[in-house]
Design an enzyme around this catalytic site. Structure first.
Site, PDB file in Angstrom:
ATOM      1  N   GLU A  30       0.833  -1.204   0.000  1.00  0.00           N
ATOM      2  CA  GLU A  30       0.000   0.000   0.000  1.00  0.00           C
ATOM      3  C   GLU A  30       0.869   1.255   0.000  1.00  0.00           C
ATOM      4  O   GLU A  30       2.064   1.196   0.290  1.00  0.00           O
ATOM      5  CB  GLU A  30      -0.901   0.008   1.233  1.00  0.00           C
ATOM      6  CG  GLU A  30      -0.125   0.071   2.541  1.00  0.00           C
ATOM      7  CD  GLU A  30      -1.009   0.402   3.725  1.00  0.00           C
ATOM      8  OE1 GLU A  30      -1.429   1.566   3.810  1.00  0.00           O
ATOM      9  OE2 GLU A  30      -1.248  -0.494   4.547  1.00  0.00           O
ATOM     10  N   LYS A  91      -6.358  10.187   0.515  1.00  0.00           N
ATOM     11  CA  LYS A  91      -6.375   8.831   1.057  1.00  0.00           C
ATOM     12  C   LYS A  91      -7.491   8.085   0.344  1.00  0.00           C
ATOM     13  O   LYS A  91      -8.674   8.358   0.567  1.00  0.00           O
ATOM     14  CB  LYS A  91      -6.611   8.866   2.565  1.00  0.00           C
ATOM     15  CG  LYS A  91      -6.478   7.516   3.244  1.00  0.00           C
ATOM     16  CD  LYS A  91      -6.604   7.666   4.757  1.00  0.00           C
ATOM     17  CE  LYS A  91      -6.454   6.332   5.455  1.00  0.00           C
ATOM     18  NZ  LYS A  91      -6.576   6.461   6.937  1.00  0.00           N
ATOM     19  N   VAL A 111      -5.641  -0.270   2.688  1.00  0.00           N
ATOM     20  CA  VAL A 111      -5.690  -1.732   2.645  1.00  0.00           C
ATOM     21  C   VAL A 111      -6.778  -2.191   1.681  1.00  0.00           C
ATOM     22  O   VAL A 111      -6.551  -3.062   0.835  1.00  0.00           O
ATOM     23  CB  VAL A 111      -5.941  -2.307   4.052  1.00  0.00           C
ATOM     24  CG1 VAL A 111      -6.267  -3.800   3.985  1.00  0.00           C
ATOM     25  CG2 VAL A 111      -4.731  -2.079   4.952  1.00  0.00           C
ATOM     26  N   ASP A 147     -11.954  -1.862   4.973  1.00  0.00           N
ATOM     27  CA  ASP A 147     -11.075  -3.031   4.826  1.00  0.00           C
ATOM     28  C   ASP A 147     -11.874  -4.322   4.963  1.00  0.00           C
ATOM     29  O   ASP A 147     -11.615  -5.306   4.255  1.00  0.00           O
ATOM     30  CB  ASP A 147      -9.975  -3.023   5.891  1.00  0.00           C
ATOM     31  CG  ASP A 147      -9.005  -1.865   5.756  1.00  0.00           C
ATOM     32  OD1 ASP A 147      -9.117  -1.100   4.775  1.00  0.00           O
ATOM     33  OD2 ASP A 147      -8.135  -1.721   6.634  1.00  0.00           O
ATOM     34  N   LYS A 164      -5.298  -2.800  14.500  1.00  0.00           N
ATOM     35  CA  LYS A 164      -4.782  -1.818  15.441  1.00  0.00           C
ATOM     36  C   LYS A 164      -5.536  -1.932  16.767  1.00  0.00           C
ATOM     37  O   LYS A 164      -6.755  -2.077  16.794  1.00  0.00           O
ATOM     38  CB  LYS A 164      -4.904  -0.415  14.850  1.00  0.00           C
ATOM     39  CG  LYS A 164      -4.058  -0.241  13.582  1.00  0.00           C
ATOM     40  CD  LYS A 164      -4.259   1.123  12.965  1.00  0.00           C
ATOM     41  CE  LYS A 164      -3.399   1.269  11.705  1.00  0.00           C
ATOM     42  NZ  LYS A 164      -3.839   0.387  10.607  1.00  0.00           N
TER      43      LYS A 164
END
Length: 314
Positions: A30, A91, A111, A147, A164
């Site tokens: 990525e 983004k 992702v 994602d 995360k």
């Protein structure tokens, strides 16, 4: 009569095009980590390190990004530098790609979009840091990372350090299960929590070597059961993780900051990651870098094993 070529296409870098044409191993990477995940100029240095790590395994790195509206698979050094050092890079998740392409913008792939693009051009393995997932307040905000949806419908192996720790880990694991996403622990029965080696939750399946993972990926493809991605959870060694006491304190402070500063939606993750970087005095950045380099190395080995198994079966 052949239909005319469309205006919007995915462009392959020379090395990637050659590798895909010959069946050589390729690893997708990525670009959000370059433009949004790491501070300058360290982001550009880490981007180069990631690619060198993949090449050292015998695989070809394919960093994916959008330059002037064109989706590029296999950025060259100049393109990497542009995305790493230019302000205003979008983004770009899957939903954003048509807009970024139509408006001829620069974009860094997440992702979700990296996995979708990689699968579209035939790249079977993708290395990232940590996955997005279900946010802690999703029961009221319905905030879940794109994602998860992408992994549910994309046949690709994704090497990561779990999700995360700022997210709702058990809810994320439930979502992955209900979406038909296979989760493998690499030499572990515990799901990692990105900065932490163990999120506190188990994994149902494990694999001991890249060859075993390549076999699982091959089985998923040959059975054609409509399953999604194969997530390979690759934890940091315990002695390389962020200090758990420090992690827990910084996370509590960060979650309180979200409420105080009224941060919501897509701004939550960047806010918390920036808070971790500042509050750990850069320790989280060091751990983050170790994570992506370890994942790139494992992804390269899986890609090599997968390419080898295709050659043998052919």
């Amino acid at each position: 009569m052949e239909p005319p070529l469309g205006r919007y296409r995915i462009r392959l870098g020379a090395d990637v095009a050659e590798a895909l044409g010959t069946g050589a191993p390729v690893v997708a990477l990525e670009s959000t980590i370059l433009s949004h995940g790491l501070p300058r100029p360290r982001n550009l240095e880490v981007g180069a390190e990631i690619e060198r790590t993949v090449r050292a395994t015998g695989a070809v790195p394919a960093t994916i990004g959008v330059l002037g509206g064109e989706i590029c698979v296999g950025l060259d050094a100049k393109q990497l530098e542009h995305l790493a050092l230019t302000d205003g890079v979008a983004k770009a998740s899957v939903r954003d790609l048509p807009v970024v392409a139509a408006k001829r913008l620069d974009g860094a792939t997440t992702v979700a979009s990296t996995a979708a693009i990689a699968a579209a051009v035939g790249i079977p393995v993708f290395a990232t840091g940590g996955l997005g997932g279900v946010h802690r307040d999703a029961s009221t905000t319905f905030d879940e990372s794109a994602d998860l949806g992408a992994l549910a419908r994309t046949p690709i192996a994704v090497v990561c350090a779990g999700v995360k720790s700022i997210l709702d880990v058990p809810a994320t694991l439930e979502r992955l299960e209900s979406s038909g996403v296979t989760v493998l622990g690499y030499r572990t029965d515990r799901f990692p929590g990105f900065y932490l080696s163990d999120s506190g939750y188990p994994i149902g399946w494990r694999a001991e070597n890249p060859e075993e993972i390549a076999d699982v990926l091959r089985a998923a493809r040959e059975l054609k059961l409509g399953s999604g991605a194969v997530v390979v959870a690759n934890p940091l060694p315990v002695d390389e993780q962020l200090d758990p006491a420090l992690h827990d304190r910084v996370l509590r402070e960060g979650l309180a900051g979200l409420e105080r500063d009224h941060v919501t939606g897509k701004d939550v993750t960047p806010y918390l990651l920036a808070h971790f970087h500042a509050s750990t005095e850069g320790a989280s950045l060091t751990v983050n870098t170790r994570i992506i380099l370890r994942n790139a190395e494992l992804a390269g080995r899986i890609a090599v094993a997968f390419a080898g198994s295709r050659t043998v079966s052919a």
